[in-house]
Write a protein that holds these residues in place. Structure first.
Motif, PDB file in Angstrom:
ATOM      1  N   ARG A 122     -10.858   1.752 -10.013  1.00 50.63           N
ATOM      2  CA  ARG A 122      -9.786   0.991  -9.347  1.00 50.63           C
ATOM      3  C   ARG A 122      -8.601   1.685  -9.343  1.00 50.63           C
ATOM      4  N   ARG A 123      -8.087   2.079 -10.625  1.00 51.27           N
ATOM      5  CA  ARG A 123      -6.775   2.892 -10.612  1.00 51.27           C
ATOM      6  C   ARG A 123      -6.711   4.248  -9.785  1.00 51.27           C
ATOM      7  N   VAL A 124      -7.681   4.970  -9.749  1.00 49.51           N
ATOM      8  CA  VAL A 124      -7.835   6.094  -9.028  1.00 49.51           C
ATOM      9  C   VAL A 124      -7.887   5.610  -7.492  1.00 49.51           C
ATOM     10  N   ALA A 125      -8.402   4.552  -7.179  1.00 50.63           N
ATOM     11  CA  ALA A 125      -8.505   4.328  -5.741  1.00 50.63           C
ATOM     12  C   ALA A 125      -7.144   3.877  -5.385  1.00 50.63           C
ATOM     13  N   ASP A 126      -6.417   2.927  -6.121  1.00 49.87           N
ATOM     14  CA  ASP A 126      -5.047   2.434  -5.877  1.00 49.87           C
ATOM     15  C   ASP A 126      -4.110   3.509  -5.783  1.00 49.87           C
ATOM     16  N   GLY A 127      -4.218   4.634  -6.684  1.00 52.97           N
ATOM     17  CA  GLY A 127      -3.348   5.901  -7.012  1.00 52.97           C
ATOM     18  C   GLY A 127      -3.549   6.495  -5.726  1.00 52.97           C
ATOM     19  N   LEU A 128      -4.847   6.858  -5.129  1.00 47.50           N
ATOM     20  CA  LEU A 128      -5.142   7.599  -3.865  1.00 47.50           C
ATOM     21  C   LEU A 128      -4.473   6.794  -2.577  1.00 47.50           C
ATOM     22  N   GLU A 129      -4.641   5.435  -2.588  1.00 48.51           N
ATOM     23  CA  GLU A 129      -4.081   4.797  -1.505  1.00 48.51           C
ATOM     24  C   GLU A 129      -2.690   4.612  -1.452  1.00 48.51           C
ATOM     25  N   SER A 130      -2.043   4.734  -2.730  1.00 46.41           N
ATOM     26  CA  SER A 130      -0.488   4.567  -2.361  1.00 46.41           C
ATOM     27  C   SER A 130       0.041   6.048  -2.477  1.00 46.41           C
ATOM     28  N   ALA A 131      -0.812   6.936  -2.572  1.00 44.60           N
ATOM     29  CA  ALA A 131      -0.294   8.440  -2.495  1.00 44.60           C
ATOM     30  C   ALA A 131       0.628   8.736  -3.796  1.00 44.60           C
ATOM     31  N   ASP A 132       0.240   8.377  -4.884  1.00 43.93           N
ATOM     32  CA  ASP A 132       0.851   8.259  -6.134  1.00 43.93           C
ATOM     33  C   ASP A 132       0.156   9.176  -7.038  1.00 43.93           C
ATOM     34  N   PRO A 133       0.573  10.471  -7.325  1.00 43.10           N
ATOM     35  CA  PRO A 133      -0.158  11.331  -8.208  1.00 43.10           C
ATOM     36  C   PRO A 133      -0.254  10.808  -9.591  1.00 43.10           C
ATOM     37  N   ASP A 134       0.810  10.206 -10.035  1.00 43.60           N
ATOM     38  CA  ASP A 134       0.851   9.829 -11.602  1.00 43.60           C
ATOM     39  C   ASP A 134      -0.158   8.652 -11.599  1.00 43.60           C
ATOM     40  N   ALA A 135      -0.208   7.732 -10.833  1.00 42.12           N
ATOM     41  CA  ALA A 135      -1.366   6.849 -10.665  1.00 42.12           C
ATOM     42  C   ALA A 135      -2.707   7.328 -10.517  1.00 42.12           C
ATOM     43  N   VAL A 136      -3.022   8.283  -9.948  1.00 42.41           N
ATOM     44  CA  VAL A 136      -4.353   8.817  -9.865  1.00 42.41           C
ATOM     45  C   VAL A 136      -4.676   9.453 -11.160  1.00 42.41           C
ATOM     46  N   LEU A 137      -3.845  10.080 -11.937  1.00 45.14           N
ATOM     47  CA  LEU A 137      -4.001  10.757 -13.073  1.00 45.14           C
ATOM     48  C   LEU A 137      -3.762  10.006 -14.348  1.00 45.14           C
ATOM     49  N   VAL A 138      -3.550   8.722 -14.108  1.00 43.20           N
ATOM     50  CA  VAL A 138      -3.109   7.989 -15.507  1.00 43.20           C
ATOM     51  C   VAL A 138      -4.400   7.905 -16.586  1.00 43.20           C
ATOM     52  N   TYR A 157      -1.958  15.113   4.012  1.00 44.67           N
ATOM     53  CA  TYR A 157      -2.812  13.926   4.402  1.00 44.67           C
ATOM     54  C   TYR A 157      -2.436  12.801   3.995  1.00 44.67           C
ATOM     55  N   PRO A 158      -1.428  12.142   4.385  1.00 46.10           N
ATOM     56  CA  PRO A 158      -1.055  10.763   3.820  1.00 46.10           C
ATOM     57  C   PRO A 158      -1.932   9.679   4.228  1.00 46.10           C
ATOM     58  N   PRO A 159      -2.269   8.677   3.180  1.00 49.07           N
ATOM     59  CA  PRO A 159      -3.590   8.055   3.247  1.00 49.07           C
ATOM     60  C   PRO A 159      -3.250   6.817   4.153  1.00 49.07           C
ATOM     61  N   SER A 160      -4.326   6.299   4.628  1.00 47.24           N
ATOM     62  CA  SER A 160      -4.271   5.043   5.247  1.00 47.24           C
ATOM     63  C   SER A 160      -5.088   3.990   4.526  1.00 47.24           C
ATOM     64  N   ARG A 161      -6.175   4.433   4.192  1.00 46.97           N
ATOM     65  CA  ARG A 161      -6.992   3.577   3.395  1.00 46.97           C
ATOM     66  C   ARG A 161      -8.167   4.280   2.584  1.00 46.97           C
ATOM     67  N   VAL A 162      -8.454   3.678   1.349  1.00 46.09           N
ATOM     68  CA  VAL A 162      -9.392   4.447   0.306  1.00 46.09           C
ATOM     69  C   VAL A 162     -10.501   3.337  -0.182  1.00 46.09           C
ATOM     70  N   ALA A 163     -11.938   3.799   0.106  1.00 49.69           N
ATOM     71  CA  ALA A 163     -12.990   2.995  -0.512  1.00 49.69           C
ATOM     72  C   ALA A 163     -13.868   3.894  -1.101  1.00 49.69           C
ATOM     73  N   PHE A 164     -14.461   3.320  -2.179  1.00 46.71           N
ATOM     74  CA  PHE A 164     -15.171   3.647  -3.067  1.00 46.71           C
ATOM     75  C   PHE A 164     -16.749   2.946  -3.099  1.00 46.71           C
ATOM     76  N   SER A 165     -17.861   3.539  -3.321  1.00 47.44           N
ATOM     77  CA  SER A 165     -19.197   2.878  -3.259  1.00 47.44           C
ATOM     78  C   SER A 165     -19.215   2.474  -4.901  1.00 47.44           C
ATOM     79  N   GLU A 166     -20.259   1.871  -5.101  1.00 47.27           N
ATOM     80  CA  GLU A 166     -20.469   1.391  -6.519  1.00 47.27           C
ATOM     81  C   GLU A 166     -20.832   2.866  -7.506  1.00 47.27           C
ATOM     82  N   PRO A 167     -20.105   2.902  -8.542  1.00 47.77           N
ATOM     83  CA  PRO A 167     -20.411   4.004  -9.351  1.00 47.77           C
ATOM     84  C   PRO A 167     -21.575   4.164  -9.723  1.00 47.77           C
ATOM     85  N   SER A 168     -21.989   5.531 -10.076  1.00 50.66           N
ATOM     86  CA  SER A 168     -23.328   5.930 -10.756  1.00 50.66           C
ATOM     87  C   SER A 168     -23.071   6.241 -11.989  1.00 50.66           C
ATOM     88  N   SER A 169     -23.895   5.878 -13.368  1.00 48.83           N
ATOM     89  CA  SER A 169     -23.497   6.014 -14.662  1.00 48.83           C
ATOM     90  C   SER A 169     -24.495   7.137 -14.998  1.00 48.83           C
TER      91      SER A 169
END
Length: 146
Positions: free
Chosen positions: A34-50, A83-95
């Motif tokens: 969720r943190r990666v998705a939120d960071g991508l959607e808000s175009a925030d590199p710090d949030a993506v890489l937290v 490539y400014p984001p409009s929306r980001v969505a992920f499927s279920e992760p596989s472990s």
């Protein structure tokens, strides 16, 4: 005597101190994705890489490699500028035994076909660590077929 209220305040203070010293519970698999998705959607590199360690793999359109965190921030900042984001969505992760991967879509604000995203988190010392982000126009996971 007023020992009961004092005792409850001391107990509350001790519990609060134990929580602070013990730290917050480790983030779940869903939290780190969720943190990666939120960071991508808000175009925030710090949030993506937290959750990234000292080095992280960033591959954009087949180009990239392993970057120190500061370099990875610059690479992502440039990507978001182009490539400014409009929306980001992920499927279920596989472990797997040592981590999880998730694929998703990144819709640029400019429109057009969504970009494909794949992120990989690994377990390091019982914590989830971001180890790879791949973004491409074609699917980032190969499918079997001819």
């Amino acid at each position: 005597m007023r020992l009961a209220p004092l005792a409850s305040r001391v107990a509350a203070l001790l519990l609060f101190t134990a929580v602070l010293v013990g730290g917050a519970p480790a983030p779940s698999q869903d939290d780190v994705l969720r943190r990666v998705a939120d960071g991508l959607e808000s175009a925030d590199p710090d949030a993506v890489l937290v959750d990234a360690a000292g080095r992280v793999e960033i591959v954009l359109f087949g180009q990239g490699g392993m970057f120190r965190r500061a370099q990875a921030e610059h690479v992502l900042r440039d990507f978001f500028r182009r490539y400014p984001p409009s929306r980001v969505a992920f499927s279920e992760p596989s472990s797997s035994d040592d981590g999880q991967s998730a694929t998703g879509r990144y819709w640029p604000r400019s429109g057009g076909a969504p970009l494909n995203v794949r992120v990989l988190h690994r377990v390091v010392d019982e914590d989830w660590e971001l180890s790879s982000i791949r973004i491409d126009q074609r699917p980032v996971v190969r499918t079997s077929g001819r």
